[in-house]
Design a protein around this motif. Structure first.
Motif, PDB file in Angstrom:
ATOM      1  N   LYS A   1       4.436  -7.040   3.674  1.00 34.80           N
ATOM      2  CA  LYS A   1       3.651  -5.849   3.584  1.00 34.80           C
ATOM      3  C   LYS A   1       2.164  -5.850   2.750  1.00 34.80           C
ATOM      4  CE  LYS A   1       7.543  -4.185   5.996  1.00 34.80           C
ATOM      5  NZ  LYS A   1       7.924  -4.592   7.270  1.00 34.80           N
TER       6      LYS A   1
ATOM      7  N   THR B   1      -1.211  -6.221   1.542  1.00 37.75           N
ATOM      8  CA  THR B   1      -2.765  -5.096   2.456  1.00 37.75           C
ATOM      9  C   THR B   1      -3.645  -6.937   2.810  1.00 37.75           C
ATOM     10  OG1 THR B   1      -1.970  -3.750   1.016  1.00 37.75           O
ATOM     11  CG2 THR B   1      -4.009  -3.674   2.351  1.00 37.75           C
TER      12      THR B   1
ATOM     13  N   GLY C   1      -0.412  -1.671   2.352  1.00 37.93           N
ATOM     14  CA  GLY C   1      -0.075  -2.201   3.918  1.00 37.93           C
ATOM     15  C   GLY C   1      -0.594  -2.417   5.006  1.00 37.93           C
TER      16      GLY C   1
ATOM     17  N   ALA D   1       5.342  -3.522  -1.851  1.00 42.19           N
ATOM     18  CA  ALA D   1       4.393  -2.946  -1.260  1.00 42.19           C
ATOM     19  C   ALA D   1       2.996  -3.666  -1.161  1.00 42.19           C
ATOM     20  CB  ALA D   1       4.741  -1.794  -0.850  1.00 42.19           C
ATOM     21  N   GLY D   2       2.460  -3.358  -0.490  1.00 41.06           N
ATOM     22  CA  GLY D   2       1.241  -3.643  -0.311  1.00 41.06           C
ATOM     23  C   GLY D   2       0.250  -2.604  -1.242  1.00 41.06           C
TER      24      GLY D   2
END
Ligand code: ATP
Length: 236
Positions: free
Chosen positions: A187, A189, A32, A3-4
């Motif tokens: 995903k 950021t 994200g 994930a971010g």
């Protein structure tokens, strides 16, 4: 994929030598999510990205990535922590092939070949050009390559500085289509500096308006970007 990475900048003061450019900037980018940094020329947008990636000193305040304070880390360590910074202007190696440029982007990772395969799914136009040297590509293709190369490091926070400067309208659309895919599939950021308000509003959740080194507004992108009076007042 992972994930971010969230980014929290608190009361950041930075600049160049004795010239202070950011005078206490705070932003909060949820893991994200995607934010756009907008503001007129000289507002400090690029300076903010440079500070986050460790290229400028944190003179006061702090920068936190995920749960780690990275305020005093070198650019190299910040990149290792998952930050990919794509500065304005093309940074591809002119004499190396497209494939070599991309493999270098993986920074020695053992799974570089697998990453390359995955990346070429997203950037099919680069597949036909793998054997060409960077300098043979058009400006727009070099820009795409610079972005693809940064992605080879699997960044979890992507800092993009005016990625469409110098691109044709067609390549600009293509690039934004890719960025939207990367956003949703990886995903990661995103922190995006972009003069094209409509494009930035499409890709991002929040917009942060900088003026003379200070944050003056933070709002959902779609509302800030449609506030014509505000844009007229601050973006000219
Ligand atoms: P632009 O769209 O013009 O790049 P920006 O909002 O990204 O605008 P910055 O590039 O961050 O603005 O510049 C902010 C301020 O910092 C400006 O006053 C600029 O003159 C100054 N500045 C930028 N780079 C340097 C540098 N290398 N040395 C000294 N001052 C700099």
């Amino acid at each position: 994929s992972e994930a971010g990475l969230g980014l929290v900048v608190e009361n950041l003061v930075t600049g160049y030598g004795s010239i202070e450019v950011l005078h206490g900037v705070s932003i909060n980018v949820e893991p994200g999510s995607a934010v756009a940094i907008v503001g007129s020329n000289g507002a400090g947008k690029s300076t903010l990205l440079r500070a986050v990636s460790g290229l400028l000193p944190v003179l006061a305040g702090s920068i936190t990535l995920g749960s780690h304070d990275v305020s005093s880390l070198s650019p190299h360590k910040i990149a290792r922590a998952g930050v990919g910074h794509i500065p304005e202007g093309r940074q591809v190696l002119q004499r190396l092939t497209v494939r070599e440029n991309l493999i270098l982007g993986a920074q020695g990772s053992a799974d570089a070949p697998e990453r390359l395969d995955a990346l070429l799914e997203t950037f099919p136009a680069l597949r036909d050009k793998l054997g060409q040297v960077g300098g043979q590509l058009s400006g727009g293709q070099q820009q795409m390559l610079a972005i693809a190369r940064a992605l080879m490091a699997n960044p979890r926070l992507i800092l993009l500085d005016e990625p469409t400067v110098g691109l044709s309208p067609k390549l600009t659309d293509e690039l934004y289509y890719l960025l939207a895919r990367i956003r949703h599939e990886w995903k990661a950021t995103f922190v995006l500096v972009e003069q094209n308000i409509a494009l930035a509003a499409d890709l991002t959740d929040q917009a942060i308006l900088l003026q003379r080194g200070r944050v003056i507004r933070t709002e959902p992108s779609k509302s800030l970007m449609h506030d014509e009076d505000l844009l007229k007042a601050y973006l000219t």
